[in-house]
Motif scaffolding. Structure first.
Motif, mmCIF file in Angstrom:
data_model
loop_
_atom_site.group_PDB
_atom_site.id
_atom_site.type_symbol
_atom_site.label_atom_id
_atom_site.label_comp_id
_atom_site.label_asym_id
_atom_site.label_seq_id
_atom_site.Cartn_x
_atom_site.Cartn_y
_atom_site.Cartn_z
ATOM 1 N N SER A 66 3.527 -3.067 6.991
ATOM 2 C CA SER A 66 4.286 -3.233 8.218
ATOM 3 C C SER A 66 3.460 -2.561 9.305
ATOM 4 C CB SER A 66 5.664 -2.570 8.092
ATOM 5 O OG SER A 66 6.359 -2.646 9.305
ATOM 6 N N SER A 67 2.718 -3.396 10.065
ATOM 7 C CA SER A 67 1.678 -2.886 10.950
ATOM 8 C C SER A 67 0.679 -2.114 10.103
ATOM 9 C CB SER A 67 2.259 -2.035 12.077
ATOM 10 O OG SER A 67 1.256 -1.693 13.013
ATOM 11 N N ASP A 68 0.495 -0.800 10.345
ATOM 12 C CA ASP A 68 -0.498 -0.043 9.579
ATOM 13 C C ASP A 68 0.133 0.796 8.481
ATOM 14 O OD1 ASP A 68 -3.185 0.726 9.094
ATOM 15 O OD2 ASP A 68 -2.819 2.638 10.081
ATOM 16 N N SER A 69 1.412 0.595 8.215
ATOM 17 C CA SER A 69 2.067 1.409 7.201
ATOM 18 C C SER A 69 2.535 0.548 6.038
ATOM 19 C CB SER A 69 3.271 2.155 7.804
ATOM 20 O OG SER A 69 4.291 1.250 8.151
ATOM 21 N N ILE A 70 2.554 1.164 4.863
ATOM 22 C CA ILE A 70 3.042 0.495 3.662
ATOM 23 C C ILE A 70 4.459 0.981 3.400
ATOM 24 C CG2 ILE A 70 2.650 0.122 1.192
ATOM 25 C CD1 ILE A 70 -0.267 0.841 1.648
ATOM 26 N N PRO A 71 5.405 0.077 3.165
ATOM 27 C CA PRO A 71 6.759 0.532 2.824
ATOM 28 C C PRO A 71 6.723 1.505 1.652
ATOM 29 C CG PRO A 71 6.767 -1.822 3.265
ATOM 30 C CD PRO A 71 5.328 -1.393 3.257
ATOM 31 N N ILE A 72 7.289 2.683 1.848
ATOM 32 C CA ILE A 72 7.182 3.758 0.874
ATOM 33 C C ILE A 72 7.771 3.365 -0.474
ATOM 34 C CG2 ILE A 72 7.824 6.154 0.384
ATOM 35 C CD1 ILE A 72 5.744 5.793 2.615
ATOM 36 N N HIS A 73 8.832 2.568 -0.471
ATOM 37 C CA HIS A 73 9.496 2.259 -1.737
ATOM 38 C C HIS A 73 8.642 1.379 -2.645
ATOM 39 C CE1 HIS A 73 10.306 -1.481 0.374
ATOM 40 N NE2 HIS A 73 10.833 -2.004 -0.713
ATOM 41 N N LEU A 74 7.518 0.874 -2.135
ATOM 42 C CA LEU A 74 6.596 0.104 -2.972
ATOM 43 C C LEU A 74 5.530 0.987 -3.614
ATOM 44 C CD1 LEU A 74 6.033 -3.062 -0.724
ATOM 45 C CD2 LEU A 74 7.637 -2.769 -2.630
ATOM 46 N N LEU A 75 5.556 2.292 -3.314
ATOM 47 C CA LEU A 75 4.541 3.208 -3.836
ATOM 48 C C LEU A 75 5.141 4.317 -4.699
ATOM 49 C CD1 LEU A 75 2.256 3.667 -0.680
ATOM 50 C CD2 LEU A 75 1.862 2.196 -2.664
ATOM 51 N N THR A 76 6.342 4.132 -5.202
ATOM 52 C CA THR A 76 6.982 5.168 -6.006
ATOM 53 C C THR A 76 6.806 4.895 -7.497
ATOM 54 O OG1 THR A 76 9.117 4.031 -6.087
ATOM 55 C CG2 THR A 76 8.709 5.493 -4.201
ATOM 56 N N ARG A 77 7.093 5.916 -8.300
ATOM 57 C CA ARG A 77 6.984 5.774 -9.753
ATOM 58 C C ARG A 77 7.872 4.645 -10.268
ATOM 59 N NH1 ARG A 77 8.942 10.909 -12.717
ATOM 60 N NH2 ARG A 77 10.880 10.165 -11.787
ATOM 61 N N GLU A 78 9.081 4.549 -9.709
ATOM 62 C CA GLU A 78 9.996 3.507 -10.145
ATOM 63 C C GLU A 78 9.453 2.124 -9.811
ATOM 64 O OE1 GLU A 78 12.368 7.243 -9.328
ATOM 65 O OE2 GLU A 78 10.724 6.150 -8.393
ATOM 66 N N ALA A 79 8.800 1.999 -8.649
ATOM 67 C CA ALA A 79 8.215 0.716 -8.273
ATOM 68 C C ALA A 79 7.077 0.340 -9.222
ATOM 69 C CB ALA A 79 7.702 0.773 -6.837
ATOM 70 N N PHE A 80 6.254 1.308 -9.581
ATOM 71 C CA PHE A 80 5.132 1.020 -10.481
ATOM 72 C C PHE A 80 5.626 0.612 -11.868
ATOM 73 C CE2 PHE A 80 2.673 2.395 -7.111
ATOM 74 C CZ PHE A 80 1.310 2.365 -7.394
ATOM 75 N N VAL A 133 -3.043 -10.393 -12.626
ATOM 76 C CA VAL A 133 -3.257 -9.465 -11.507
ATOM 77 C C VAL A 133 -2.007 -9.489 -10.630
ATOM 78 C CG1 VAL A 133 -4.661 -8.888 -9.484
ATOM 79 C CG2 VAL A 133 -5.748 -9.882 -11.508
ATOM 80 N N LEU A 134 -1.553 -8.322 -10.248
ATOM 81 C CA LEU A 134 -0.463 -8.205 -9.274
ATOM 82 C C LEU A 134 -0.999 -7.415 -8.095
ATOM 83 C CD1 LEU A 134 2.431 -8.564 -8.317
ATOM 84 C CD2 LEU A 134 3.068 -6.542 -9.655
ATOM 85 N N ILE A 135 -1.019 -8.033 -6.928
ATOM 86 C CA ILE A 135 -1.597 -7.429 -5.720
ATOM 87 C C ILE A 135 -0.470 -6.933 -4.824
ATOM 88 C CG2 ILE A 135 -2.927 -7.885 -3.630
ATOM 89 C CD1 ILE A 135 -4.442 -10.027 -5.265
ATOM 90 N N VAL A 136 -0.498 -5.648 -4.497
ATOM 91 C CA VAL A 136 0.453 -5.063 -3.550
ATOM 92 C C VAL A 136 -0.258 -4.934 -2.212
ATOM 93 C CG1 VAL A 136 1.943 -3.098 -3.033
ATOM 94 C CG2 VAL A 136 1.620 -3.822 -5.402
ATOM 95 N N ASP A 137 0.059 -5.833 -1.314
ATOM 96 C CA ASP A 137 -0.618 -5.889 -0.015
ATOM 97 C C ASP A 137 0.425 -6.035 1.091
ATOM 98 O OD1 ASP A 137 -2.790 -5.965 1.745
ATOM 99 O OD2 ASP A 137 -2.873 -8.150 1.697
ATOM 100 N N ALA A 138 1.493 -5.267 0.978
ATOM 101 C CA ALA A 138 2.617 -5.373 1.917
ATOM 102 C C ALA A 138 2.499 -4.292 2.976
ATOM 103 C CB ALA A 138 3.935 -5.246 1.171
#
Length: 696
Positions: A591-605, A584-589
């Protein structure tokens, strides 16, 4: 020589005087220069955002660079026009233009990517200086330098209107980036097109320099037509300080407001350029027509805006959605900057001293950037820039009203309104002091880093079963622990057994050791699922978070799995590491109430799935007050040929509600009964495009 000792000007009505050049060349060059100057700002910030954690502070640091570079450009223009003759000015500026072409295209080298953790401010500044420093410096000289040349050739012209034209171009550049360029073009192509446009600008700027030399030479050949201009007094130091203070206040409010929105919604170009666009709009209005700034309108509105800001940032007003929040703060920012820039235009000098004026305005803007970008994060343990900016704005309203009390609302014959304004300013300051004190008294620890403000507080009956300790980042709870020794190992907040993250861990090979990856440590609540023999690897970008997790909470200490901690940006770390074959890999990053966008891109996945087993689960925590991110993750899963399941867990049994998307290459893994029954239907968003590093 200074502007005050320029050669005698040619009488514009003399039949023997050489014809003054049309301002079209100057206006076109100023427009293109200003457009490129502000187009490159969101573009370069968007390119480097993924390299430095995707946090709002990246934009603030970029703004600091832009403002300091602008100051250097204005300083250069002031020195050039005051110390060199027209021919020398043209030659030196021509050399600078040619040198700036040699650094094109403005594509940053990947060698600037950080290799570890820590404050990346100086690395970001160095990257920007190496990549766009010289072109940006040249562009920043355009408005004051060409206006000075224009004023020399056309002394009767309204030179300050060119400054309004410059700001109009800047605002169009900012508006066009998220609306036109960002959705349609990749960042690399954007940088290449910008570089081509800059080369065109350089040719036009060179033509302006030649035109200036020819005009000066023509004027020198007709000395009999020259007349001495009437002496114009140099602005006093108090006026110059006021120019600087008004500019610094506007800059501080701009950056503090942008930080507030980016931290609590998302660090995205739209929320960068909107406040900057409103800021520039106030410049355009104030410098285009003196009469467009009306004290009787804007001074009272400023008082209301300052009060509204103060009430909203400390939660005394209603809870607002994203559109309402952006509208309220945007309107307030516009009103306050209209007052700052409107009062500035009331004090602007004769065009002979325009480079001094612009220089002090740039000094003020840079001081605001240094205060918000460098000083505040080091001096304050929370975001106090916005309340301090509000107080500074109120103080400046007092000063300008005291110097010139004429206004519609606050002056009636012998009844000045200064006591009224003073009372309101003192009330605002007193309210903010009390609220800050009350706010800070709630916490046992307050600390701040490049990545945001962290606070630790205790709740419940002391030494009772209900006593707990929580970590908040910005406005959001980032983990809570029961302080009773018998309950310290219980999961809390978003990590209950029925949450998406809890279900993922509990349904993947619980009969043997697990390999779990976690992006985002927080207080460490997720480690309550760790067992002896399990392998947990936690990625955390902020060393301060790790320090607090170790000193204020015991999840790390109590975890039988003895987790490894990898400091640094998770995506960059995962890109460099060999496959970990996580279950399991959990993405729970967050910054306050926002998620860094670069962790939600196709390249990141794609990076994530390189580190997962074929039937492993990627669990992406997407709970958010403002943004609907579940469809974004679903689109990424489909693009990679993976299956996705939405777990929308309701608040229950002391746990928070959470929204988690599970993604796996194994449809059978997500079809397990426990997971399937917990699944929800994905919301549908119209015209949703796949998020990539080039587009979000």
């Amino acid at each position: 020589m200074s502007l005050s000792t320029l050669p005698a000007q040619v009488d514009p009505v003399s039949l023997d005087a050489p014809a003054a050049p049309r301002p079209l060349l100057y206006a076109t060059t100023i427009f293109i220069g200003a457009f490129l100057l502000f187009q490159v700002q969101p573009m370069i910030a968007k390119i480097i955002l993924p390299w430095f954690g995707g946090t709002a502070a990246v934009w603030t640091t970029c703004m600091l660079f832009f403002q300091v570079a602008l100051l250097l450009g204005y300083l250069y223009a002031h020195w050039l026009t005051g110390n060199l003759n027209p021919r020398q000015q043209a030659m030196l500026h021509g050399v600078l233009l040619v040198a700036s072409l040699l650094v094109l295209p403005v594509i940053p080298s990947e060698t600037w990517k950080p290799l570890g953790s820590g404050n990346p401010t100086w690395r970001i500044l160095g990257l920007l200086a190496a990549t766009i420093g010289l072109p940006y410096l040249v562009l920043s000289t355009t408005s004051p330098l060409l206006q000075a040349w224009h004023a020399r050739s056309r002394p009767s012209a309204s030179t300050y209107r060119l400054f309004a034209l410059s700001n109009l171009a800047s605002m169009l550049a900012l508006a066009s980036y998220p609306a036109v360029l960002e959705p349609r073009l990749g960042t690399r192509l954007q940088a290449q097109l910008w570089s081509v446009a800059y080369a065109v600008y350089a040719l036009l700027a060179g033509a302006c320099a030649l035109r200036s030399v020819r005009r000066a030479a023509a004027a020198a050949l007709a000395p009999e037509t020259a007349v001495e201009e009437a002496p114009v007094p140099r602005p006093g130091w108090t006026v110059q300080v006021l120019w600087m203070a008004l500019a610094a206040c506007g800059s501080t409010l701009l950056l503090a407001f942008t930080t507030h929105l980016s931290l609590n919604i998302a660090p995205i170009p739209f929320l960068w350029v909107l406040p900057l666009g409103l800021y520039l709009l106030s410049f355009i209005i104030c410098f285009e027509r003196d009469s467009w700034y009306h004290r009787g309108v804007f001074l009272p509105l400023t008082i209301l805006a300052l009060g509204g800001f103060a009430l909203q940032i400390y939660g005394e007003m209603w809870s607002l959605g994203v559109k309402q929040s952006v509208l309220l703060f945007g309107l307030g920012l516009f009103i306050c900057t209209m007052t700052c820039h409107g009062e500035m235009t009331r004090l602007k000098p004769h065009p002979r001293y325009l480079t001094s004026f612009y220089l002090m305005v740039a000094v003020g803007g840079a001081l605001g950037g240094v205060f918000v970008g460098l000083v505040a994060p080091q001096v304050f343990h929370a975001e106090y820039e916005l309340p301090l900016g509000l107080v500074a704005c109120a103080a400046l309203v007092l000063v300008v009203h005291f110097r010139d009390p004429a206004s519609v609302l606050f002056y009636r014959g012998r009844t000045p309104g200064f006591p009224i304004l003073l009372s309101l300013a003192l009330a605002l300051s007193g309210y903010l002091i009390v609220k800050i004190h009350q706010h800070d008294a709630r916490y046992r620890l307050m600390a701040r880093s490049f990545y945001g403000s962290l606070r630790v507080s205790d709740w419940g009956t002391k030494n009772g079963d209900s006593e707990s300790r929580e970590l908040t980042h910005g406005t959001i709870n980032h983990g809570e622990q029961w302080l009773t020794p018998s309950r310290r190992r219980e999961s809390t907040t978003y990590y209950g057994p029925s949450s998406g993250m809890g279900l993922a861990i509990n349904n993947v090979r619980r009969d043997g050791p697990q390999r779990i990856g976690v992006i985002g440590l927080g207080s460490g609540v997720i480690l309550t699922y760790g067992r002896a023999g399990d392998y947990y690897r936690v990625y955390e970008i902020d060393p301060l978070v790790l320090q607090i997790a170790r000193t204020q909470f015991t999840f790390l200490e109590d975890c039988p799995a003895h987790p490894e901690i990898a400091l640094g940006d998770a995506r960059l770390s995962l890109e460099r590491e060999p496959s970990h074959q996580f279950d399991v890999l959990i993405v729970d990053a967050f910054s306050s109430d926002s998620i860094p966008i670069h962790l939600l891109t196709r390249e990141a996945f794609a990076v994530y799935f390189r580190h997962l087993k074929p039937d492993g689960i990627l669990a992406v925590h997407v709970s958010n007050q403002y943004l609907e991110l579940a469809p974004v993750v679903e689109a990424e899963a489909k693009a990679l040929g993976k299956s996705a399941l939405l777990i929308d867990d309701e608040e229950s049994d002391g746990y928070f509600g959470s929204t988690v998307v599970l993604v796996s290459g194994s449809r059978e893994m997500l079809a397990q009964r426990t997971l399937y029954l917990a699944g929800s239907k994905f919301p549908t968003l119209k015209s949703l495009r796949l998020w990539t590093d080039d587009y979000s």
